[in-house]
Structure formats: C-alpha cells, structure tokens
Design an enzyme around this catalytic site. Sequence first.
Site, PDB file in Angstrom:
ATOM      1  N   SER A 135       0.871  -1.187   0.000  1.00 61.94           N
ATOM      2  CA  SER A 135       0.000   0.000   0.000  1.00 61.94           C
ATOM      3  C   SER A 135       0.898   1.224   0.000  1.00 61.94           C
ATOM      4  O   SER A 135       2.044   1.153   0.472  1.00 61.94           O
ATOM      5  CB  SER A 135      -0.863   0.000   1.267  1.00 61.94           C
ATOM      6  OG  SER A 135      -1.509   1.249   1.437  1.00 61.94           O
ATOM      7  N   TYR A 148      -2.298  -0.847  10.401  1.00 58.59           N
ATOM      8  CA  TYR A 148      -2.249  -1.239   8.983  1.00 58.59           C
ATOM      9  C   TYR A 148      -0.936  -0.765   8.348  1.00 58.59           C
ATOM     10  O   TYR A 148      -0.253  -1.528   7.653  1.00 58.59           O
ATOM     11  CB  TYR A 148      -3.454  -0.617   8.288  1.00 58.59           C
ATOM     12  CG  TYR A 148      -3.594  -0.894   6.813  1.00 58.59           C
ATOM     13  CD1 TYR A 148      -3.965  -2.152   6.352  1.00 58.59           C
ATOM     14  CD2 TYR A 148      -3.374   0.114   5.872  1.00 58.59           C
ATOM     15  CE1 TYR A 148      -4.113  -2.385   4.989  1.00 58.59           C
ATOM     16  CE2 TYR A 148      -3.525  -0.122   4.512  1.00 58.59           C
ATOM     17  CZ  TYR A 148      -3.892  -1.370   4.081  1.00 58.59           C
ATOM     18  OH  TYR A 148      -4.040  -1.611   2.732  1.00 58.59           O
TER      19      TYR A 148
HETATM   20  N1  LIG Z   1      -8.592  -0.652  -1.690  1.00 61.31           N
HETATM   21  C1  LIG Z   1      -7.604   0.169  -1.399  1.00 61.31           C
HETATM   22  O1  LIG Z   1      -7.780   1.400  -1.391  1.00 61.31           O
HETATM   23  C2  LIG Z   1      -6.229  -0.388  -1.108  1.00 61.31           C
HETATM   24  C3  LIG Z   1      -5.158   0.513  -1.050  1.00 61.31           C
HETATM   25  C4  LIG Z   1      -3.891   0.020  -0.785  1.00 61.31           C
HETATM   26  C5  LIG Z   1      -3.695  -1.332  -0.614  1.00 61.31           C
HETATM   27  N2  LIG Z   1      -4.754  -2.187  -0.671  1.00 61.31           N
HETATM   28  C6  LIG Z   1      -4.493  -3.613  -0.476  1.00 61.31           C
HETATM   29  O2  LIG Z   1      -5.160  -4.343  -1.472  1.00 61.31           O
HETATM   30  C7  LIG Z   1      -5.354  -5.679  -1.030  1.00 61.31           C
HETATM   31  C8  LIG Z   1      -6.775  -6.103  -1.338  1.00 61.31           C
HETATM   32  O3  LIG Z   1      -7.685  -5.338  -0.570  1.00 61.31           O
HETATM   33  P1  LIG Z   1      -9.036  -4.734  -1.156  1.00 61.31           P
HETATM   34  O4  LIG Z   1      -8.870  -3.266  -1.167  1.00 61.31           O
HETATM   35  O5  LIG Z   1      -9.429  -5.427  -2.381  1.00 61.31           O
HETATM   36  O6  LIG Z   1     -10.040  -5.041   0.067  1.00 61.31           O
HETATM   37  P2  LIG Z   1     -11.267  -6.035   0.249  1.00 61.31           P
HETATM   38  O7  LIG Z   1     -12.332  -5.805  -0.769  1.00 61.31           O
HETATM   39  O8  LIG Z   1     -11.632  -5.911   1.699  1.00 61.31           O
HETATM   40  O9  LIG Z   1     -10.639  -7.465  -0.015  1.00 61.31           O
HETATM   41  C9  LIG Z   1      -9.785  -8.047   0.936  1.00 61.31           C
HETATM   42  C10 LIG Z   1      -9.705  -9.530   0.668  1.00 61.31           C
HETATM   43  O10 LIG Z   1      -8.809 -10.096   1.626  1.00 61.31           O
HETATM   44  C11 LIG Z   1      -9.460 -11.170   2.286  1.00 61.31           C
HETATM   45  N3  LIG Z   1      -8.944 -11.317   3.635  1.00 61.31           N
HETATM   46  C12 LIG Z   1      -9.105 -10.489   4.692  1.00 61.31           C
HETATM   47  N4  LIG Z   1      -8.498 -10.993   5.785  1.00 61.31           N
HETATM   48  C13 LIG Z   1      -7.953 -12.178   5.401  1.00 61.31           C
HETATM   49  C14 LIG Z   1      -7.242 -13.193   6.082  1.00 61.31           C
HETATM   50  N5  LIG Z   1      -6.966 -13.114   7.392  1.00 61.31           N
HETATM   51  N6  LIG Z   1      -6.838 -14.275   5.386  1.00 61.31           N
HETATM   52  C15 LIG Z   1      -7.129 -14.389   4.063  1.00 61.31           C
HETATM   53  N7  LIG Z   1      -7.828 -13.488   3.367  1.00 61.31           N
HETATM   54  C16 LIG Z   1      -8.237 -12.396   4.037  1.00 61.31           C
HETATM   55  C17 LIG Z   1     -10.933 -10.794   2.257  1.00 61.31           C
HETATM   56  O11 LIG Z   1     -11.709 -11.949   2.493  1.00 61.31           O
HETATM   57  P3  LIG Z   1     -13.149 -11.923   3.245  1.00 61.31           P
HETATM   58  O12 LIG Z   1     -14.165 -11.458   2.226  1.00 61.31           O
HETATM   59  O13 LIG Z   1     -13.355 -13.321   3.685  1.00 61.31           O
HETATM   60  O14 LIG Z   1     -13.013 -10.960   4.391  1.00 61.31           O
HETATM   61  C18 LIG Z   1     -11.044 -10.248   0.844  1.00 61.31           C
HETATM   62  O15 LIG Z   1     -11.098 -11.305  -0.079  1.00 61.31           O
HETATM   63  C19 LIG Z   1      -5.004  -5.665   0.473  1.00 61.31           C
HETATM   64  O16 LIG Z   1      -3.718  -6.207   0.666  1.00 61.31           O
HETATM   65  C20 LIG Z   1      -5.015  -4.203   0.818  1.00 61.31           C
HETATM   66  O17 LIG Z   1      -4.182  -3.924   1.921  1.00 61.31           O
HETATM   67  C21 LIG Z   1      -6.017  -1.739  -0.906  1.00 61.31           C
END
Ligand SMILES: NC(=O)c1ccc[n+]([C@@H]2O[C@H](COP(=O)([O-])OP(=O)(O)OC[C@H]3O[C@@H](n4cnc5c(N)ncnc54)[C@H](OP(=O)(O)O)[C@@H]3O)[C@@H](O)[C@H]2O)c1
Length: 277
Positions: A135, A148
């Site tokens: 991130s 985080y």
């Molecule tokens: N969206 C943003 O603005 C943003 C910015 C920077 C970085 N990121 C990074 O992008 C990645 C994806 O996040 P996202 O934004 O797409 O969020 P998201 O829609 O909340 O998706 C997160 C995913 O991770 C899974 N997850 C959560 N805790 C877990 C665990 N303990 N073990 C295995 N899987 C787990 C969730 O599964 P469940 O549905 O079962 O909870 C979901 O499939 C993350 O690494 C996040 O830090 C996102």
Amino acid sequence: MSGLRTIIVTGASSGIGAYCARALKAEGWRVFATARKPEDIAGLEADGLEAFYLDYREPDSIAALVEAVLARTGGGLDALYNNGAHAQAGAVEDLPVEALREQFEANFFGWHDLTRRIVPVMRRQGHGRLVHCSSILGLVPVKYGGAYAASKHAIEGLMLCLRAELAGSGIHVSLIEPGPVESKIASNGLPFFERYIDHEHSVHRAEYSAQLARMKGGGSKSRLKLRPDAVHAVLRHALLSPRPKPHYVVTLPARIGVLLKRVLPASSLYRILSSQG
Ligand SMILES: NC(=O)c1ccc[n+]([C@@H]2O[C@H](COP(=O)([O-])OP(=O)(O)OC[C@H]3O[C@@H](n4cnc5c(N)ncnc54)[C@H](OP(=O)(O)O)[C@@H]3O)[C@@H](O)[C@H]2O)c1
C-alpha cells in the site's frame, strides 16, 4: 497437469483480488483463488476458478492450500499474488496489542508463511514471480492507520530483503503500492474497529465519528479512487515483464505521496501527512 501458467491469488472474494483472479483467468492463467466464506468459494468456482479456503491467521489453512495446489499442478507454481488483508483503523494510543497481533497475523505472518512455502517450489523449477499487494501506507504513514501502516511497512522490509536474496535465482519479487481503490476494505475494517477500539472513551472520539461514517459508507468518496483494474494492469507487468519492477505505485494520490517523500524534508512531509486521514 495443464500447460497453463499457474498462480495463487489470495483474498479473491472482493475488491482487487476478486477482479484480478477473474481477469487473469480470462487471460489464460490457471488461477487458484482463495476466499473464506463458503458462498465466496462457490462464486469463484461458478466462474471457473479453482477455489480454496485460506485464512492467513490459520497456519493449517496455509499448509493445506499449498498441498492442494501442488497436488493439482504436479508440484510447480509460476506465481503467487499475496493480496488478502484487513485494515485495522484506530489511533496508536488506542490500539490494544491484540489488535496489532491480529493485524500482523493476517497481513504479515500469514504472507510470510505462504511465501516461504512457495519459494522452494520456485527455486526447484528455476523461475517464479512473487507479487505482494502492499500500500502507499507501506511507504508513508497517515494518522489513525498505525496498525495497517505498520503491517505494510513490515511487508516492504521483509519482501525487499527476500528480493535481494533471490537475485539471480530466476524468482522475481514485486510490491504493488495502491492508493485509494474501490473495494470493501473500509467496510471490512469496521468489525475490527468496533472490536478493538474503545472509540467512545477516546481522546480521538471526534475524529472517530468521521472514520466510522467512512467505514459504514464503504470508504472515502474521492474522485481519484480507481477501480481494481488499475491494480490488475501493473500486476500483469509484474507477472509477465522480463524486467518486473520492485515497486508499482498505483493512483495519483499514491504517486504524489511517493514524490513528496522523495523531495521534501521529513518534517515537511509529516506536517502535510498529518492533515490527512
Ligand atoms: N482498496 C484500497 O484502497 C487499497 C489501497 C492500498 C492497498 N490495498 C491492499 O489491497 C489488497 C486487497 O484489498 P481490497 O482493497 O481489495 O479489500 P477487500 O475488498 O476488503 O478485499 C480483501 C480480501 O482479503 C481477504 N482477507 C481479509 N483478511 C484475510 C485473512 N486473514 N486471510 C485471508 N484473506 C483475508 C478478504 O476476504 P473476506 O471477504 O473473507 O473478508 C477479501 O477477499 C489488500 O492487501 C489491501 O491492503 C487496498
């Protein structure tokens, strides 16, 4: 055993992982996608992906995933995309150690465990791509995101050392640094915030009401927020380019953050960042 390129994509139930897993499948990859809820696993399978249960906080589930995937591929794996994570919000002084531990179990120790199980596979075959969704908050700190940000800073440090140690092995390591991307990350963080942060009795309670509204409303409404395809575009580069980059910065806010970190004295950078979050 098929001749398709093979990849594990974690956290494929929503957001970035859900999009990338399906897009890679459409591009001809054999995708082993992970989720936790039975309905999400069923949804991935209905879309033709090979889906498995994985919770990074449960080491047994990591071991079972690797065993099942390698049994299906005949022992090889071309790529791993560590993506699944949650975001624990809250001021550092309000964070119980248990909240930080759980954040690190999910976002750091689990990623390390899975990666360590895949590295020997890639060493044996002499090639591989390890891509980690960090991130922009893994590069610059923003208030109320201490847990985080710490987990993402830790991933940066760990995986950049791994990158150096794998030089010349044929295994490439990349980090993706997204800024705001449409997903469920804000709403998925709400239960962790409610479980661990005593927000009504905190000196930060006024700021927390805005945070709570954001989490309940599905995250910030910035016009600069991109869709998950922006991450998929750089993930493809990290997976396919002969010279994958160590860092892929995604979204304008993230680019600005990196630029400011490069050009500003630290005190000026932190003054600007303290007005964010
Ligand atoms: N969206 C943003 O603005 C943003 C910015 C920077 C970085 N990121 C990074 O992008 C990645 C994806 O996040 P996202 O934004 O797409 O969020 P998201 O829609 O909340 O998706 C997160 C995913 O991770 C899974 N997850 C959560 N805790 C877990 C665990 N303990 N073990 C295995 N899987 C787990 C969730 O599964 P469940 O549905 O079962 O909870 C979901 O499939 C993350 O690494 C996040 O830090 C996102």
